[in-house]
Structure formats: C-alpha cells, structure tokens
Design an enzyme around this catalytic site. Structure first.
Site, PDB file in Angstrom:
ATOM      1  CE  LYS A  57       6.542  -2.608   0.699  1.00 29.82           C
ATOM      2  NZ  LYS A  57       5.110  -2.573   0.614  1.00 29.82           N
ATOM      3  CE  LYS A  62       6.268   8.004  -6.117  1.00 23.71           C
ATOM      4  NZ  LYS A  62       6.058   6.707  -6.734  1.00 23.71           N
ATOM      5  CE  LYS A  83      -0.055   5.868  -0.044  1.00 29.15           C
ATOM      6  NZ  LYS A  83      -0.046   4.552  -0.675  1.00 29.15           N
TER       7      LYS A  83
HETATM    8  P1  AMP Z   1       1.878   4.150  -4.428  1.00 29.93           P
HETATM    9  O1  AMP Z   1       1.087   5.069  -3.552  1.00 29.93           O
HETATM   10  O2  AMP Z   1       3.335   4.481  -4.438  1.00 29.93           O
HETATM   11  O3  AMP Z   1       1.567   2.699  -4.213  1.00 29.93           O
HETATM   12  O4  AMP Z   1       1.416   4.449  -5.924  1.00 29.93           O
HETATM   13  C1  AMP Z   1       0.132   4.185  -6.436  1.00 29.93           C
HETATM   14  C2  AMP Z   1       0.040   4.824  -7.815  1.00 29.93           C
HETATM   15  O5  AMP Z   1       0.169   6.261  -7.705  1.00 29.93           O
HETATM   16  C3  AMP Z   1       1.151   4.399  -8.793  1.00 29.93           C
HETATM   17  O6  AMP Z   1       0.605   4.281 -10.093  1.00 29.93           O
HETATM   18  C4  AMP Z   1       2.136   5.548  -8.754  1.00 29.93           C
HETATM   19  O7  AMP Z   1       2.849   5.691  -9.949  1.00 29.93           O
HETATM   20  C5  AMP Z   1       1.234   6.760  -8.489  1.00 29.93           C
HETATM   21  N1  AMP Z   1       1.955   7.782  -7.710  1.00 29.93           N
HETATM   22  C6  AMP Z   1       2.310   7.704  -6.400  1.00 29.93           C
HETATM   23  N2  AMP Z   1       2.962   8.823  -6.000  1.00 29.93           N
HETATM   24  C7  AMP Z   1       3.038   9.637  -7.089  1.00 29.93           C
HETATM   25  C8  AMP Z   1       3.605  10.936  -7.330  1.00 29.93           C
HETATM   26  N3  AMP Z   1       4.221  11.624  -6.366  1.00 29.93           N
HETATM   27  N4  AMP Z   1       3.497  11.458  -8.569  1.00 29.93           N
HETATM   28  C9  AMP Z   1       2.871  10.767  -9.553  1.00 29.93           C
HETATM   29  N5  AMP Z   1       2.313   9.545  -9.396  1.00 29.93           N
HETATM   30  C10 AMP Z   1       2.397   8.969  -8.188  1.00 29.93           C
END
Ligand code: AMP
Ligand code: TRP
Length: 330
Positions: free
Chosen positions: A114, A198, A201
């Site tokens: 970050k 992936k 956001k």
């Molecule tokens: P984040 O939004 O990256 O902080 O992720 C929060 C949770 O959502 C974590 O457990 C990630 O593994 C899951 N997650 C985020 N993006 C994806 C995605 N594209 N596919 C599957 N799981 C996701």
C-alpha cells in the site's frame, strides 16, 4: 454454553461490495454461523487508516450491514457489531501497539504494497503502519479460535499469534492464540472485461458487478462480457477464460454443476448463454436488493448494532480489564 469453537472476522467498510465478494466470501461466511460461535464486526476504525470521506464511510457501513443481514447472517446466532461501538478495541489496540516493534510492522506485505505507491515516506499515514496491532486487538479481545480471512490477511493473523504468545510469556497466560482460516472452497470470480484478472473494486467498472448497482447496468455488463474465439459453451480456463468465468458464476448461483450447464447450452451460441447468465445474476441481485431496501427502511440496523455492541462489550470489557491488571494500569 455449548462447546462450539469461536470464530471472528471483520470486514472493512471501504468500497462497494462486488459479485466476487458475494460468491467468494459472503456466501461461505453465512455457512459458518451454525457450526461456530461467531463474532462478525464492521471494521470501521480500520477504514480510517487511509483517507475516506465521512459520508461515504457512513453509507458503506450501512450498506455492508444490510447486505450481510439480507444474505442471511442471523443476529440471533452471530454477534454482529460495529468496531467503534466497542471502545475496548481502540484501547487494547494501543496496548498491542506498545507491545509490537517497528520491524515486525514494517515487514507486513500489505503495508509495503500500500505504501509503495505513496512515494514519500514522510507523508505515509501512521494508521496504515500500526493497523495490524489494532487488528490483533480485534481478535484477542474475544479469545477467537479461528479467523477466516482472505489470503492477503493471513500474515496479519500470524502477527497476532506472535503478539499473543509474546504477551502470554511476558505477563502470564492472557490471550488465546488464534488460527487463520483461508477459505479455499469459494470460487474465484474474474473480471467480465478481463477474465484473466480477479473481479475487484479496483479492476474496472465495466468488468465488475456491484451488488447494489442498477440491474440494467448489470445486464449490459454481462451481455458485453469479453468472450473467446469459437462458439461452444465449454469450460476451458486456458482457451476460454471468459466463458469459463461465466460458467463459474452461473454454477455458483444456481448450484448446478458446470457440466450440466454445458449440456444445456450445447449447440446454442454465446449470446443465448450470456442472456441466461444475466437472467440468473439479475434475479439473485434483484432479490438481494429488495431485501436490502426492506432492511434499510425497517430501522432494524440500529437495533441489531446496539444489541451486538452490548453482547460484544461483555467479552471485551472482561478481557481488557485483565490486560490492564497484568500490565500494571490497575
Ligand atoms: P476484498 O474485497 O479483496 O477485501 O475481499 C474480501 C473477501 O472477498 C475475501 O475473502 C476475498 O477472498 C473475497 N473476494 C474478493 N474478490 C473476489 C473474487 N473476485 N472472487 C472470489 N472471492 C473474492
Ligand atoms: N484487515 C481486514 C481486511 O482488510 C479486516 C479486519 C480488521 C479483520 N480486523 C480484523 C479481519 C480481525 C479479521 C479479524 O480485510
């Protein structure tokens, strides 16, 4: 009290939740609530570690709680609360900061990632640096056995273990040493506009489905999802990453095995398949959005948070007072 193991996790109210979060995390999470004694909190203090607009933080917090309730997180089974409502988090966070050292915080890869983009060291916010000490406090206050997190947070849970062990050996047994749980059964959803990446956001607006967005936009995003050469609907992540991603989405939402979906679309083109995927996603999100609206207008959120905070405080207060005695503040 039955002897279920205790599980705790926090979710930061930054950014809007995506279909990837829903399929990969939220749905798995709901499944845990019967098996474990669960604590789930909105990590709003953590949201302040990087600059965020107050109005946006308030809205994100409200949306996040409503989405969790709408998805089936049950406040009669789960202690659901907001971190800032339980002041012991900040207080134990301070103690944990004093019991950590600069080197171990500096080694955290999330901190390095970050801040790598921020350039000038002097202007890096201190909050992002001491964040893992606050996260350790979040976990240690409740004697959590397990902490389900994404892979990026595993290192922070390992630091929590180190800090707990150090504190226990310096002051005598005080904290339970938690274990991280990395969900591996949640499907990974990729971006609709770049199916090798992936869905997130930060990826691209066009490739990302947000849970609370206007569904005519969702449909457009799916209909214009990048697909592959050829015309058969078959799962092949190397040669057909776009179609494979849509198959994963469809299968996760309908619980239909991928090979059955393939059969259903044998000899039919991509267009027809995409339309079916859009129908499934829009139906699921429409139901979710309806529930979210009901929850937001019912006034239930305040009540849930108030009860959650009162239950959480019971544990947090006891643990913090023990810590205050051990370190000599009492
Ligand atoms: P984040 O939004 O990256 O902080 O992720 C929060 C949770 O959502 C974590 O457990 C990630 O593994 C899951 N997650 C985020 N993006 C994806 C995605 N594209 N596919 C599957 N799981 C996701
Ligand atoms: N740091 C976590 C994240 O960014 C959120 C979080 C804060 C958390 N405190 C926690 C997760 C305690 C698990 C346990 O996703």
């Amino acid at each position: 009290m039955d002897n279920k193991k205790r599980m705790l996790s926090g979710i930061k109210p930054t950014g809007k939740l995506t279909l990837g979060n829903y399929i990969g995390a939220i749905k798995q999470f709901i499944a845990y609530q019967d098996e474990y004694e669960m604590f789930v909190f909105i990590a709003d203090l953590h949201a302040l570690t990087l600059p965020i607009d107050a109005k946006e933080l308030r809205q994100n917090t409200k949306d996040l709680i409503s989405i969790y309730l709408a998805c089936g997180l049950d406040p009669s089974k789960v202690v659901l609360f907001k971190q800032s409502d339980v002041h012991e988090h900040a207080e134990l966070g301070y103690i944990m900061t004093c019991n950590s050292n600069m080197g171990e915080l500096f080694r955290m890869t999330q901190y390095k990632d970050k801040t790598a983009k921020m350039g000038n060291n002097e202007s890096i916010p201190t909050g992002i640096y001491i964040y893992p000490a606050l996260m350790a406090a979040d976990i240690l206050l409740y004697d959590a056995d397990y902490v389900p997190v994404g892979i990026d947070q595993k290192q922070h849970v390992e630091l929590t273990r180190d800090l707990a062990i150090r504190f226990n050996s310096h002051y005598s047994d005080t904290f339970k040493v938690p274990e991280p749980i990395i969900a591996t059964n949640g499907a990974k959803i990729n971006s609709l506009s770049n199916p090798l990446k992936k869905m997130s956001k930060s990826e691209s607006e066009k490739g990302t489905v947000y849970l609370l967005e206007d569904l005519t936009i969702t449909r457009k995003k799916i209909m214009s999802a990048v697909t592959d050469s050829g015309s058969e609907v078959v799962y092949d992540t190397i040669n057909k990453p776009g179609i494979s991603n849509l198959l994963t989405i469809m299968s996760s939402l309908t619980n239909m095995p991928i090979n059955e979906i393939e059969k259903q679309f044998e000899n039919k083109g991509y267009g027809e398949f995409k339309k079916a995927v859009a129908d499934v996603v829009c139906k699921e999100l429409n139901d979710l959005q309806t529930k979210v609206k009901e929850i937001q207008s019912s006034g239930i959120i305040e009540k849930v948070l108030e009860e959650g905070a009162s239950k959480a405080s019971y544990y947090a207060r006891k643990k913090l007072s023990k810590v205050y005695r051990k370190v000599g503040l009492r």
